[in-house]
Structure formats: C-alpha cells, structure tokens
Design an enzyme around this catalytic site. Structure first.
Site, mmCIF file in Angstrom:
data_model
loop_
_atom_site.group_PDB
_atom_site.id
_atom_site.type_symbol
_atom_site.label_atom_id
_atom_site.label_comp_id
_atom_site.label_asym_id
_atom_site.label_seq_id
_atom_site.Cartn_x
_atom_site.Cartn_y
_atom_site.Cartn_z
ATOM 1 N N ASP A 162 -2.212 -0.402 4.101
ATOM 2 C CA ASP A 162 -3.583 -0.744 3.747
ATOM 3 C C ASP A 162 -4.540 0.003 4.668
ATOM 4 O OD1 ASP A 162 -2.915 -2.478 1.755
ATOM 5 O OD2 ASP A 162 -2.990 -4.273 2.997
ATOM 6 N N ASP A 172 -1.766 -7.954 2.009
ATOM 7 C CA ASP A 172 -2.378 -9.185 2.505
ATOM 8 C C ASP A 172 -2.677 -10.189 1.406
ATOM 9 O OD1 ASP A 172 -4.399 -7.873 1.238
ATOM 10 O OD2 ASP A 172 -5.741 -7.740 2.962
ATOM 11 N N ASP A 194 -0.265 -8.835 -3.816
ATOM 12 C CA ASP A 194 0.577 -7.855 -3.119
ATOM 13 C C ASP A 194 2.023 -8.323 -3.008
ATOM 14 O OD1 ASP A 194 -1.364 -5.924 -2.616
ATOM 15 O OD2 ASP A 194 -2.081 -6.962 -0.839
#
Length: 1027
Positions: free
Chosen positions: A442, A735, A739
């Site tokens: 990310d 997160d 996901d």
C-alpha cells in the site's frame, strides 16, 4: 448444562419449576406474559414423563440454569437495574423483538441499563465494576498453561527412552550381583543420569517454546474498539467492555459483544462464524436489530448497545472450549518430520546390525578363547550392554531435534519480531518470508507516515495554501463547507482539552479533513445538533467515496459526497464562486479543476473532492449521485516515511521487487513512488486500464509493473494470482475488509496494525503493528534468518547423526567393540539437540539481504549442505576409525589391557565431541570461510559452546565411573581438541569445491556429482510457501 446428554440434565418436577419461577414472576401466566419471548425455550423443553410429570430444562445462552435464575434477578435488582442478564442473553440469542418491545425498545432498554446514547457508561470505576458484577466481564475462562513438570512428563513418554531406562534397570539388576554393590551400579546409574539429562533438555525446550507462544497470544488479544463513555468517544480494549456500553462499529470490525442496534448505515454483518450462514445479513433498527458477538462488519457502520458479554454470549462459550493455543505444523516441519523418520529407520537398521555384529563377535571370540560357559555370569551383563548400546544408537540416530529446532527457531523469531513491531499470526509465515521475491505494498500509511494534514485547497474558485484561503472565504461558502465536513464523516471531534486543542477521532484522512473544519471556525457538536442525518453511505474501497443525506433545521434536505476527486467531480455539473453563488460547471472550469487535481497530485498531495446538493423532495430517503455542486478540492500532505527509500533500495539489492498498489490518483502515486525509489523505468497503470489487459498483455506487462493506482481489491487479487503463476513468492499488504481475499491469496498476507480492520488482521499471516514499510523489510530479513538458521541446524544435526551411525557400525564390524558407550551416546544426543537450538537462535544481519531470495521451487537441503555434511562425515569416520585401530600405538597410551583400551575410548569420545563442537561453529557459515563472523552477536550460542566443553571436561575428569572414561592429560586434551579443530580445516577445503546447479546433468562430470545424486535419492524438498 451445555454438552450434557438429555438424560443427564437436571430434571425438575412441575411444582418445583413453578416455585423457582414464581420467586420473581408470581405464576406461569404472568411469567409467560412478561417474558414469553425471552424465555420461550424453557417451555419448549418441558417434557412430561409418566405420572410424576418431571421436566428437563436447558437454556444455552449464558449457561443459565434453574439454579441461577434467582441469582441473576437478585443481582440486577440489588444494583438498581430493571433487567437481568438472563433476559438480555436470551433475547439476542432468540432474535426476539417482542421482548425488546416489552422492554421499551432501544431507548427503554438503555434506560433500564442506566445509560443514554449520548453519555454511554460512566467512566467511574465503581460503575464499571458494578456492571461486571451484575452482567459479567467480557472475558472467558482459559485453560491454565502447562507447567514445566507437565513437559517433563511428556518427554518421559518417549518409547525409546523407556527401553533405555529398562536397560538401565537390567544393568543394575545384573551388575550389582556380578560386580558387587560398590562397582556394579555405575553402568545402570550412568544411563539413568543421561536419560534424566535428555528429558530435562527436551522439557526445557518445549516449556520455553510454550512461554513464547503464550506471549504471542497475549499480543494477538490486544484489540481495541471505539465506545462512548461519559459523553466522550474513546478507544478501549474489547475485554474491558461492559453491558450498557455504546459501541461504534465500522467496516472490518469484529462485533465484540452481543448487542442491539441503535442506528446503522448500510450495516451488513457476516455471521458465518456463528451461524454457518454464508450470506451476509443486513441489519436495521426495525427489521433485525440484534448483533452477535464474534460476527464481523462486512460493510457500512453502526452504533450498538451492549447487552451481553463474555460467557453470557455464545462466542464466549465457544472461545472457552478452544484448546490451548498453538499452530499446526508448518510445511517445513512436516518435511523435516519425514526426514527424521527416514533417518530414524536407518538408525534402527544400524542399531540392529550393530547389536547382531557385537553379539556374534562376542560369542565367537569367547568360545574360541575360553568357552561360552566359562565365567557365565559375564554373559548377561555383556548382552545387556550390547543391547543398551544398540538402543541408544537408535536414540541418537533419530534427529528428533530437527522439528523441535524448527519450532523453536520460528517461536524465537516470532518473539523477537514483536520488538521489531511485527506480530506473526501463523508459524509458516516465518519460514515463507525468507523466500519472498516480490512485495505489493500500500502507499498510505505504509510508504507514507499516515500523519495527514490539508495543506492546499481549491475552495469556491480560489486555490492556494489553506492558511491564506481562510480569510477570503464568504460566510455562505464557509457554512456549506463546514456542514459538508462535519456531517459527512465517520470521525468525531472531542471537547477541548486543557491546552485548548480539540481531540480528533477517526482515520488519518478523516482527522485531516476534520482539522480543516475546525480551522475554518466550525463547532462540531453545534453543527451536528442543527441537522438530522437521514441516510449515510459509508466509505468503502469499491465506491471510493462516502455520502450523507441530512435534514436541516429549516426543513431543507442536503446531500453531501466526499471521496476520490475524479469520481466526485464527475458527479458535479455546477460549482460555487467565491461569494457562494452556484454557477454552471462548464468545460473550461472543469478543465481548470482537473488541472488543480493534477497539480496537487504532482506535489505528492492526496486529493479529495467535496460536493453538495439541495434535494428538492423533503421526503427523500436515498442519496442522489448526480447534479452536485463542487465546493472544494483539498490536497492532503502525507510525507514519505523516513528510511523508506533506503529500505526499498535494500529490497531491490536483495532481489525483492517492490510494487505500489494504491487507491490514490495516478499522479500522486507516481510522485510518491519516484520519491521512494519504486518507480524507475517500469509501468504505472490505473486499475480500470489494468482490467482491460488480456492474458498475453498480463504475461508481458506484469513483470514490468511497478505502480497500480486507483486499484480495487479485485485488481489486487488478480495481480497476486498472476504473480504467483509466474513462480513469484508474493507478500501483500492490506488494511481494509475488501483486502482480505488478496491477503489470503498471497503467500504472505501482511495487515496494517494501526489502520487495519479486524477482518484484514484475521486474514493476514503477519500484522505490521506500526504500519511501516521499514518493518516489512525487517520481517523479510528475519524470514531469511529463520530459513538460514534452520538450514544450519539441519546440516549440523545430520552430520552428527550420520557420523554416529557410520562410526558405530564400522567399529562393530572391524573391531567387535563400540567406541562409544550408551552414556556417552546419550550425552552426544544432548549435544546435538542443544547445538541445533543454539544455531536456531542466530540473529539476522545485513549480509542476509545481499543474497537473492530462495524462491518457490528452491531445494531446502541444498548441494552446498550435502557437500558440507558428507565432507565432515567422511573426515570424522576416517580419523576416528584410524584412532581406534592405531591409537594405542601412536599415542603411546600408558597401562596395559583394559586400562589402555579405556584411555583410548576416552580419547575417541572426547575427539568426537570436539568434532561436534567445531562442526557446530562450521555450520554457522555454510558457504563462507570465516566461521567466527558475528559469533559474539549471539550470547546463547557462545553459552552453549562453553557449556558443552565444560561438561565434557566434568564428564571425563570426575564422572569416569558413570561415563566409562578416565582423566586425560593436557597433551591428550590438546590432541582431542586438535582433531576437532581439523574438522574446521576440512570445512575450508570442502567449501572450495564448486557445485553444479543441475544435479543429474552434472552427476558424472562434476566431482560432487555423487553428492547431488544422493540428495535426490534421499530427499528433495522444495522451499515452503503458504497460501
């Protein structure tokens, strides 16, 4: 009562049942009237049996039985509560809306629990303790951990050790009558002492492992939830919740206790963990307001009133029945167990052959010298010694320390990684992390600091730094913008603290926007009080925006959207000028706004667009999605974390590719990626474009892909699947709830500890507690250390096991005697176990990141390891065999006969032990010449080496009667140490032998071809992975 057979449950006569229930309800009819819904299960369980009319009662929830009805009611009344735990627990379990209505719906129930939605439970410790006493705490009883002596008992259950113990008893029974009490007890006692030492070492290792896992479990339980207490929103541990708490739920949260919904927005709950129902359930105040502990928020948000906690919930009962924490075997443990079994069988075969050879030679020699019947009392003792020696050989040959070393290596690494801000949830993740070849990371919070602040903005036609724009904003624009910020948020603004600052609660993005509203002069509570929220669409990663529909005090309804700039801007066809007038959004103005977004993105600012719309219909219940007025575009600064560029560079040097996968704007993503060193000459693509690639384009472009922006969770899953199909070992960070599939699909799923949802954390193998990319690199270094340490332990242990088997068998064949006694072999077994543990605890160092990753199909026992193992085994076999045959003559040992032979066996024993000591040091560096590099970094390794040498000296010098040794002179000690040190010289020479990469092709052209063939014949595992 739960789990009892029906015939075993307490049986009550109807009269006694009436008496119990009548204590607090008068009679059956009043009880049924008031609590008909809540306690319907009682009536359902009544069974009439013959004239006695006995009844069987079973109420599952809260383990409530007829015996404690009175207790629940009395506790509630004594503490001023108008409802008891039994009613609440049964109401939620039965999904009983009738009981909720009788209790006055949610507001009446809250009043009976002495709370309000706005105030919640008082933070006064007395009130919290009172609620725990009446309704219980949000904990469940856990099985007490096993103590050290329990592990001692388990270690004593080893069958082979039991056989050796029987041999020790037989040795005592035979030795004392034949040799007298003064001399005859030494052999048996020596074997017994060695067994005790082996048991204690094994038990200590297992106990240490259990302590480490207990610490890890304690870390896993650190879960926090947002509640309202004393009128303030704050985070508390889920284990500190009490009945009456007002809990705020959002996407990805686990419902921490049973409760009733106060309000919810698009709230969807996954109840599969409790009900087995795969389809999620939509919760609403009217239709389905009950939430079960242990379920998960799949979408939306909501606020609940806690009604039952701990053992008064089905989740608490389930958790209490779980066995002691522990992981299943990892792939590497399974393979090493197979290897240990195979070598154990070889050891058993060697033990049988050794026993037969010793027996045959003994009988033949005795018959030839003096006859079998001469001194017949010696025969049983000799046979017992031969049998004990053979059995002990099988004990030493079984490398049971290998799987144990793997477990302890993983447990040790997991414990150490906690200090480095990484919580490993699955053992296998440790060993797999050493093989990772690509990391999909990310951006926000992982590569950046996640400490966000709005630095630039476009507000009603004006663009610039926020500090300079504030004074020029018209009152009308300010009013609408503040309403949009404070009403369309999942965060909160607390009361000002002593320093005058208002605490901001929510995600970093939410708090950054809330801070803008506060800086514009907005009063959060005042703005919220003026309007009523009609509808909320919470943010999720699919929509990439959140919306709200509010009814203002004057009756006007307004809708607000906030989210990804290009998405929200696309919903707008008007904008506001600096005076607050609404004007059409023509192509020129739209182009300027697109340019503003691009400029912000090029400055590495994260952009959000805010739009509003006056809704004509005053009875609208849905949020419109078109014809909005664009009122602001904000640029949020989120700096790159310190050290991230260096960490990315280290990954590339280690052969690990780093890819950025983010939901942000492509220009922002590219700017951050360049700053981090991720984007060089590769491809940067947006999610919608990525989805259009066909299979051929995927194969061609994915290896070059470095940045994916505006990605959806499905894009991340697709990328992971393609990378794995290309034999990449993939680590993924995430997160959000969406996901979770990608985290499970990856070889290593890494959830963010601070920003990650509970759903993401439960789907992950590793939790990065500080959300820092640097921590991911540290985890990678630990993964390589774990993998390498296990290889070192395996090399050391296999070398010792194969050497013992070879030396014992060859000595028995050529000399008719065993150079190592049962006691000595058991001590060697201890050396092998503690040596493997010492190698397993080597800390990571930077040199590990200079090698390429092992990859998915790499062999665990490599050509290099087999080369080292066979080189050491051949050296020890040759040297010790020569020493046994010519040692007396060459060393000019004093004495005659048995005295000389005892000195020789002591020399062989000591030389063999020092070979293992130096071989343990050789195993520290399987490829490098310098075996002492970083040696002092691990005090435990130094301690084990020192202990081995010291106890060997004690054993030889002072425990000769037990160990069948005699004290050695300084010169003899020097020779023994020199023979051991020779193994290091051999290691240097062996490491200079080149090895081919393709075993069968090089089998007959390479000098080490025999080694590689042996490797393939015996065992050819591949590197472990987790999916």
């Amino acid at each position: 009562m739960v789990g009892m057979r029906r015939e075993d449950r307490p049986r009550w006569s109807r009269s006694s049942l009436k008496e119990v229930l009548g204590i607090f309800h008068g009679d059956d009819s009043s009880f049924s009237e008031e609590y008909g819904g809540g306690y319907s299960s009682i009536e359902e369980e009544i069974k009439v049996s013959g004239s006695d009319a006995e009844v069987a009662i079973r109420i599952d929830i809260g383990r409530i039985t007829p015996e404690n009805f009175t207790l629940y009611r009395e506790k509630a009344e004594k503490n001023g509560f108008d409802v008891d735990a039994a009613t609440l627990a049964t109401m939620v379990e039965k999904n009983d809306k009738d009981t909720l209505i009788r209790l006055g719906r949610i507001h009446g129930l809250a009043a009976k629990l002495q709370v309000t939605e706005k105030r919640g439970v008082s933070e006064d410790e007395t009130d919290i303790q009172r609620r725990k006493e009446v309704f219980g705490s949000n904990t469940y009883p856990e099985k007490p951990p096993k103590g050290f002596f329990a592990f001692v008992w388990e270690a004593m259950q080893d069958r082979t050790l039991m056989i050796v113990a029987v041999c020790a008893l037989v040795s005592l029974a035979v030795g004392i009558p034949t040799e007298g009490l003064q001399e005859g007890w030494y052999d048996g006692a020596g074997i017994g002492f060695s067994i005790i030492l082996v048991v204690l070492v094994t038990a200590a290792s297992d106990y240490q492992q259990s302590l480490q896992f207990r610490d890890l479990d304690a870390e896993k339980k650190k879960i926090f939830i947002q509640v309202t207490r004393s009128g303030c929103r704050k985070e508390v541990s889920i284990y500190d919740l009490v009945v009456g708490d007002i809990v705020h739920l959002s996407i990805g949260n686990q419902v921490p206790a049973d409760g009733v919904l106060i309000r919810g927005y698009e709230l969807t709950i996954d109840e599969s963990s409790m009900t087995g129902e795969s389809l999620p359930r939509h919760k609403s105040v009217d239709r389905d307001p009950f939430l079960l502990s242990g379920t998960k928020v799949q979408d939306g948000s909501g606020v609940i009133l806690v009604t039952s906690v701990g053992m008064n919930t089905e989740w608490g009962h389930l958790m209490s029945t779980l066995s002691e924490a522990g992981d299943t075997e990892t792939p590497l443990q399974v393979k090493l167990n197979g290897l240990a079994t195979f070598i154990g069988k070889l050891g058993l075969l060697a033990a049988i052959l050794t026993f037969l050879v010793l027996m045959i030679r003994f009988l033949v020699n005795k018959q030839m010298r003096e006859g079998l019947l001469h001194r017949v009392g010696d025969n049983p003792l000799a046979i017992v010694n031969f049998f004990a020696t053979a059995v002990t050989l099988s004990v030493v040959a079984v490398p049971e320390g290998l799987p144990l070393a793997v477990t302890l290596t993983l447990a040790y690494a997991m414990k150490k990684m906690i200090h480095d801000k990484a919580l490993v949830r699955h053992l296998a993740a440790c060993e797999t992390m050493g093989s990772v070849t690509t990391i999909c990371s990310d951006k926000t919070g992982t590569l950046t600091t996640n400490k966000m602040v709005v630095t630039k903005a476009w507000i009603a036609g004006e663009v610039g730094e926020v500090s300079k724009l504030k004074s020029g904003i018209s009152p009308r624009v300010r009013e609408i913008l503040i309403e949009s910020i404070f009403m369309n948020t999942s965060g909160d603004v607390g009361e000002p603290s002593k320093d005058g600052k208002c605490p901001l609660i929510g995600t970093p993005t939410e708090t950054a926007v809330l801070d803008l509203g506060v800086n514009l002069g907005g009063q959060f509570q005042e703005v919220r009080a003026k309007s009523e929220v009609v509808k909320v669409n919470p943010f999720n990663s699919e929509r990439k925006r959140m919306g709200v529909l509010v009814r203002c005090a004057q009756g006007e309804q307004r809708a607000h959207w906030k989210g990804a700039s290009e998405i929200v801007l696309g919903m707008c066809d008007r904008t506001a000028d600096k005076d607050g007038n609404v004007v059409p959004l023509d192509d020129v103005t739209r182009g300027k706004l697109v340019g503003v977004i691009a400029n912000f993105a090029h400055e590495a600012l994260r952009t959000l667009c805010l739009g509003y719309k006056v809704v004509e219909s005053h009875s609208a219940s849905e949020i419109p999605e078109s014809h909005f007025v664009c009122i602001a575009i904000v640029g949020i600064k989120d700096p790159v974390r310190p050290g991230v560029p260096e960490a990315v560079k280290l990954c590339f040097a280690a052969g690990i590719k780093v890819r950025m996968v983010t939901g942000d704007n492509i220009d922002t993503a590219k700017a951050i990626a360049r700053e981090c060193g991720i984007l060089t000459d590769g491809i940067a693509v947006e999610g919608p474009d990525f989805r259009t690639w066909n299979d051929e384009q995927m194969k061609e472009r994915i290896p070059k892909l470095q940045v994916m922006a505006r990605s959806s969770p499905r894009d991340k899953i697709t990328l992971v699947k393609w990378l794995r199909s290309m034999d990449e070992v993939v680590a993924v960070t995430g997160d959000g709830t969406n996901d979770a599939p990608a985290l499970k699909e990856a070889d290593i799923g890494m959830a963010r500890g601070t920003a990650g949802t509970e759903v993401a954390k439960e789907s992950a193998d590793i939790i990065i507690m500080d959300d820092n990319f640097n921590t991911i690199v540290v985890v990678g270094k630990w993964g390589r250390a774990v993998y390498t340490n296990i290889q070192k332990s395996v090399q050391f242990h296999l070398t010792m096991n194969l050497s013992v088997m070879a030396i014992r068998l060859i000595s028995a064949c050529f000399t008719g005697e065993s150079p190592l006694t049962a006691v000595q072999l058991l001590w060697v077994n201890v050396i092998g176990d503690i040596g493997a543990l010492a190698l397993a605890t080597q800390p990571p160092h930077d040199d590990l990141m200079k090698k390429a990753p092992t990859g998915r199909k790499a062999k665990f026992i490599t050509n290099i390891m087999w080369r080292n193992i066979i080189g050491q085994v051949v050296y020890q076999l040759v040297v010790l065999t020569i020493l046994q045959i010519y040692g007396i003559q060459w060393l000019q040992l004093p004495g005659e006969g048995e005295e000389q032979q005892l000195s020789l066996t002591t020399m062989i024993f000591s030389s063999f032990v020092f070979c293992q000591v130096f071989n343990e040091m050789n195993a520290r560096a399987m490829e490098k010449i310098n075996i002492f590099a970083h040696a002092l970094d691990n005090w435990f390794f130094v301690l084990i080496i020192g202990f081995t040498v010291f106890f060997q000296w004690i054993l030889v010098t002072f425990l000769g009667k037990f160990a069948h040794t005699v004290p050695l002179t300084k010169q003899q000690w020097g020779i023994a140490v020199g023979i051991g040190a020779g193994s290091s010289m051999i290691a240097v020479g062996v490491k200079c032998i080149p090895l081919g990469s393709k075993p069968w092709r090089n089998a007959f052209t390479n000098p080490t071809g025999v080694l590689t063939i042996l490797q393939y014949v015996l065992w050819n595992p591949v590197a472990p992975t987790t999916g």
